[in-house]
Structure formats: structure tokens, C-alpha cells
Design an enzyme around this catalytic site. Sequence first.
Site, PDB file in Angstrom:
ATOM      1  N   HIS A  90     -16.811 -66.768  14.010  1.00  0.00           N
ATOM      2  CA  HIS A  90     -16.660 -66.737  12.551  1.00  0.00           C
ATOM      3  C   HIS A  90     -15.586 -65.750  12.095  1.00  0.00           C
ATOM      4  CE1 HIS A  90     -19.611 -63.361  12.933  1.00  0.00           C
ATOM      5  NE2 HIS A  90     -18.943 -62.883  11.896  1.00  0.00           N
ATOM      6  N   ASP A 118     -20.952 -69.129  18.338  1.00  0.00           N
ATOM      7  CA  ASP A 118     -20.283 -68.060  17.602  1.00  0.00           C
ATOM      8  C   ASP A 118     -19.457 -67.178  18.535  1.00  0.00           C
ATOM      9  OD1 ASP A 118     -19.439 -66.805  15.303  1.00  0.00           O
ATOM     10  OD2 ASP A 118     -21.050 -65.333  15.311  1.00  0.00           O
ATOM     11  N   SER A 130     -18.454 -57.435  13.642  1.00  0.00           N
ATOM     12  CA  SER A 130     -18.552 -58.747  14.276  1.00  0.00           C
ATOM     13  C   SER A 130     -17.471 -58.913  15.333  1.00  0.00           C
ATOM     14  CB  SER A 130     -18.417 -59.856  13.240  1.00  0.00           C
ATOM     15  OG  SER A 130     -19.549 -59.904  12.406  1.00  0.00           O
TER      16      SER A 130
END
Length: 329
Positions: free
Chosen positions: A74, A105, A184
Site C-alpha cells: 500500500h 500487502d 509501513s
Amino acid sequence: MSTILEHESDFGERGREHEALDAYSRVVVDVAERLAPSVANLRVMRRGRMGQLPAGAGSAVALTPDGFLLTSAHVVAGPGRAGRATFVDGRELSFRVVGIDRLSDLAVLRVDGGDLSPARLGEAERLRVGQLVVAIGNPHGFAGSVTAGVVSALGRSLPARAGRTVRYIDNVIQTDAALNPGNSGGALVDSAARVVGINTAVAGVGLGLAVPINGPTRRIVGALMRDGRVRRAYIGIAGGPRPLPPHGRAKLGRASGVEIVEVAPDSPAQRAGLRAEDLVVALGGETIEAVDDVQRLMTSETIGRQLPVSVLRGERLLELELRPVELSE
């Protein structure tokens, strides 16, 4: 005399607490120093009519000395994504996206340059609840930030979506190590400085989630590096490990299976008659004791094949059949 002994006891307790704190600190410092050179700060750009435009930020982990990086899908998903990767030694290198798998992901990047410090990959299946972990990333653009905490839960499932397709990422790691925007794609590391997860989401105050590094993850990363995509089979269940009931242990001669938590609508699993709370104990002739056992079978070779599946439903052992389809984005 009793007062003196009490003071000595208090001093001894404080001394032990001090020693424990020092030991904890030494582990975190050691892990941070060893992993910081392997973690990059990403500035993501996208092509637009006015040229390159900012599209986000995140972190990435060096996989190989010659320029491969691992990050969250993402962070870099979307057409025309590229950008710059900055390392703690001051180097700033351009990167391109090699492959993206939104349904795990995970994404693999390649920087224009070599001589990176690759991280050591660990094995998330060996983690235990309460174990020390360290998160290294770039929250809010603060490069090389370190937070520490413990594994607060294991076996979580996290939905991932690509278009209309939904897949559940199994065995997600939950930690109370503080995660913030920009973390992330960064590393979740054990006390031996091995990467056991890729930080992916903030689930709430004091709760962060990481995609585990395990056998299925390694195969996904290998496919992205080699082919730029992942071709996999899909049956449409989310599950987690569960001990078998006594009658199941006696009948099968083993201790665990995979409990189905959710069955996706109009999936091969639903068409085969599988239900939530079923315990999968065999699939395709292979013994199923953990989620990894199921994931290992979800390869391109099983697409379209009729697979027998054995499940415990209450007191009954049922024999069903399902036909995996190709998981398409």
C-alpha cells in the site's frame, strides 16, 4: 536490625530492576544499531501532468546487497510509482517498483545502486506472545526511528483487497511497539536482529500489525523478485491454528488443525460446503496442522485441481472436495 535488612532487601530489588533494565536496553540498542543501516525512508512519487508529484511516504527493508528492497504494497501501489530511498548513512537512491502483491500487502523495489546492508530474515512461526520485538522505520519522516514492545497476540487475520478480490493475510503479528504513519514497510525485529515481520497497519492505540516473515512470505517475495507478480490458488477461507478436541486427537493421532474463522461468499470453500468453526485437518492429501500448511498448497500447480479436504465438524470427520481457482487481482 530488621530496618537494615529491609533496606538491604529494597536495595537488592532495585539493583535487580536496574540490571534487568540495562539488559533490556542493551538488546534494543544492539538491534537498532544492527538494523538501522538496512532500513530506508521512502519518498514515493507519481507521474502527473505537471511531472512528478508526491504520493506518500513509508519505509523499506534491504533484502540484497545489489539493491532489492521489501516494503508494504500500500506504500507504493498505484500506476507510475517511483521515488527516492534514503538510508541512515546519508545515501539517497532512486527506486523503481519491481512487483506488487496487494493481497499480501508486500512489494519489492530496486534501487539504482548497490552495496546495501541486507537484513537477516527470521521466522515468525517461532515467535511467542510476550516476546520482545523492535520496530524500525520512519514515522512522520523521522528516519531511523526505533520503538520497542512485545508481541501482544499471534494468529490474527487481516483482510487485503485488490479490486473486488479479498484475501485474508493469516498469522499476522500484533505488537504494542508504537507504530505511526510512515512506519509501513519497515522492519519488526526480534532480539537477535532478525526481521520477523513487515509493519503494515495501526489497529488502534497501542496496537500495531505486521505481515509475518515465514515460508509463504518468502515464496511471495521470491516470485516478486523473479516475475514481478504472484500467481496463486484461492479457496476463500480465513483461519487460525487450534488444538483438536480429545476425540479428534484420538481419531487422527495428532494435536492440532486449522479452524475456519470465515468463509468468503461464492468461494470454492463455500461451494464445497465448508463452514466457519470447521477444523481442517487434511487438504489435497496433505496433513494440515497450521495455516502455513494450507498456504503452501495455494500455488499455481493446484489451480483448477480437485482437492480432497477433511474437516472435523463437531463429532464428525467429513470428507469433502473443492477446486481452487486462480486468485486474480
